[in-house]
Enzyme design. Structure first.
Site, short mmCIF file in Angstrom:
data_model
loop_
_atom_site.label_atom_id
_atom_site.label_comp_id
_atom_site.label_asym_id
_atom_site.label_seq_id
_atom_site.Cartn_x
_atom_site.Cartn_y
_atom_site.Cartn_z
N GLU A 212 19.41 0.74 -10.72
CA GLU A 212 18.36 1.34 -9.86
C GLU A 212 17.53 0.19 -9.34
O GLU A 212 16.65 -0.32 -10.06
CB GLU A 212 17.51 2.32 -10.69
CG GLU A 212 18.28 3.50 -11.28
CD GLU A 212 18.64 4.56 -10.24
OE1 GLU A 212 18.02 4.58 -9.16
OE2 GLU A 212 19.54 5.36 -10.51
N CYS A 246 9.10 1.60 -5.92
CA CYS A 246 10.38 1.12 -5.35
C CYS A 246 10.70 1.79 -4.03
O CYS A 246 11.30 1.18 -3.16
CB CYS A 246 11.50 1.37 -6.35
SG CYS A 246 11.64 3.07 -6.87
#
Ligand code: NAD
Length: 458
Positions: A212, A246
């Site tokens: 991720e 993010c």
């Protein structure tokens, strides 16, 4: 910790997994219930740790950290029986009579490496999948959120089965030492650069990885967009966690004529959220450390500041800032910003925006603000990104069964809801044949008649 200690600890966890204790649905349920309860039981301490680490307001700590994990665990509890069930697959003619199914089985001992920006959520949301799928797991929290890391190391063994789940605190050296060891799955959340090192280390043991990662998540703003809604949602997504998210909107590609009104609407939203001086607002977080503060202040020099720009090193404050049309060869436009700075560009049309995005690494998230459904169709067909969101930002994380993950440089694999369960499972194909009722077609001698039948069937 010397490696032999680490190896002994991991080998005990592997033996525990081999005992089969973690496979039972009862064990999984007990762990998931305890994990769901942990956020409530220790809420005040978790909020305090997050405040100490980077001034995260309790509202954000609840919305994006504790309740996220609690809901994930409750969702898994609700659907566990269905997720664990064998999945029937039709058997083909060549196999009849037969029964084919896919049986999810746990992988074993998983390693979860977490970043600092949502230090509670990103250490524990993957754990939901690991536990639901019947695995044991080691969590390595981020050393850059030390208060949350220490708290996790204390409360996780208090709440969960310590034979199966352990928190190992430490910095890069600890992470590297862990990566030397064989695991059955590595779930890494962090930067693209470190993700590549993790994948290389995993290759030595052929350990499967979920990565991720980060990158720049662009926003396309069309003339047809509702500018007030767009400005409000983008300002929220850029300022939540002070932009240290993010999937935060990284930069804006506004269609001709839209950039100016957008900047004004964005500025007025900031005033509504935080008043005239965001530094005085208790709702606006700080930058995690002086290293990142200094990095962001350097980015402020990369262009023409239209909104904000103020900063204060003593309390790691950077005002929400808009930079108009910075040069493309600056760090601001080369690297993920990961802070409250928003470059805005004016582009000719949708095709120019798409070409701009497609000339760069595949983003973790792509955002489109438009009221024309043809734009959405065009983006689905002509771009690739971890996720695509129309008329909002960040909210793709909340539907419990919408998989979350990157593509290309923004990552591989996905989690949340059932995707987490599948990520931490081996989906084992099981084919059950019966001893009677089989036509002798496949066996020699291969007569011309058998060949004719074969051609008919295959
Ligand atoms: P990072 O990659 O620096 O660190 C992540 C973890 O890896 C930490 O626990 C750290 O101790 C460890 N680590 C650091 N260097 C290492 C090395 N050389 N070898 C092994 N382990 C190492 O990331 P960060 O600064 O903590 O987090 C910010 C990054 O994470 C941003 O790029 C952001 O986009 C990304 N991120 C992605 C997601 C997502 O869901 N895709 C979520 C949050 C953050």
């Amino acid at each position: 910790m010397p490696d032999t200690d680490l190896q002994t600890r991991l080998s005990k966890m592997r033996s525990y997994f081999s005992s089969g204790a973690a496979r039972s649905p009862e064990w999984r349920r007990a762990q998931l219930s305890a994990l769901a309860g942990m956020g409530q039981r220790y809420e005040a301490e978790i909020f305090e740790a997050l405040r100490q680490d980077f001034g995260k307001p309790a509202f954000e700590a609840f919305a994006t950290e504790t309740s996220f994990v609690t809901h994930g665990a409750k969702h898994a509890l609700k659907h566990l029986r269905r997720w664990m069930r064998p999945r029937r697959v039709a058997a083909d003619l060549a196999n009849l009579p037969a029964r084919a199914r896919v049986v999810p089985e746990p992988l074993g001992l998983a390693l979860i490496i977490a970043p600092w920006n949502y230090p509670y959520q990103l250490a524990l949301a993957p754990l939901v999948g690991a536990l639901a799928a019947g695995n044991c797991a080691v969590i390595k929290p981020s050393e850059l959120a030390p208060a949350t890391s220490a708290l996790l190391a204390r409360i996780v063994p208090e709440c969960l089965d310590a034979n199966a789940v352990q928190v190992i605190e430490g910095a890069v050296d600890t992470s590297k030492a862990l990566l030397e060891e064989p695991f059955d799955h590595i779930f890494f959340t962090g930067s693209t650069k470190v993700g590549s090192a993790v994948m290389q280390a995993a290759g030595k043991h052929l350990t499967p990885v979920t990565l991720e990662l980060g990158g720049k998540s662009p926003v396309i703003l069309r003339k047809s967009a509702d500018l007030d809604v767009a400005a409000r949602r983008i300002a929220w997504g850029k300022c939540l966690n002070a932009g240290q998210t993010c999937i935060a909107p990284d930069y804006i590609l506004a269609e001709q004529g839209v950039a100016e009104p957008f900047i004004q609407a964005f500025e007025s939203q900031l005033r509504r959220f935080y008043g005239t001086d965001p530094q005085q607002s208790p709702d606006y977080p700080r930058i995690i450390n002086t290293h990142h503060f200094d990095r962001l202040v350097r980015l402020l020099q990369d262009g023409n500041i239209r909104v904000g720009g103020l900063h204060d090193r003593d309390n790691r404050y950077i005002a929400p800032t808009v930079i108009y049309q910075p040069a493309l060869d600056t760090a601001l436009m080369r690297d993920e910003i990961f802070g409250p700075i928003l470059p805005v560009f004016e582009v000719e049309d949708l095709d120019t925006a798409i070409a701009f995005i497609n000339a760069r690494p595949k983003p973790l998230a792509l955002y489109l603000f438009s009221t024309d459904s043809a734009d959405e169709k065009k983006l689905v067909a002509e771009t690739s990104s971890g996720s695509l969101v129309v008329n909002d930002v960040l909210m793709q994380t909340t539907p419990p069964d919408l998989p979350f993950g990157g593509v290309g440089a923004s990552g591989m694999g996905a989690y949340h809801g059932r995707a987490s369960f599948d990520t931490f499972s081996h989906l084992k194909p099981v084919l059950r044949k019966y001893n009677r009722g089989e036509p002798p077609l496949r066996y020699a001698p291969y007569t011309a008649g058998k060949f004719r039948w074969l051609r008919r069937f295959l």
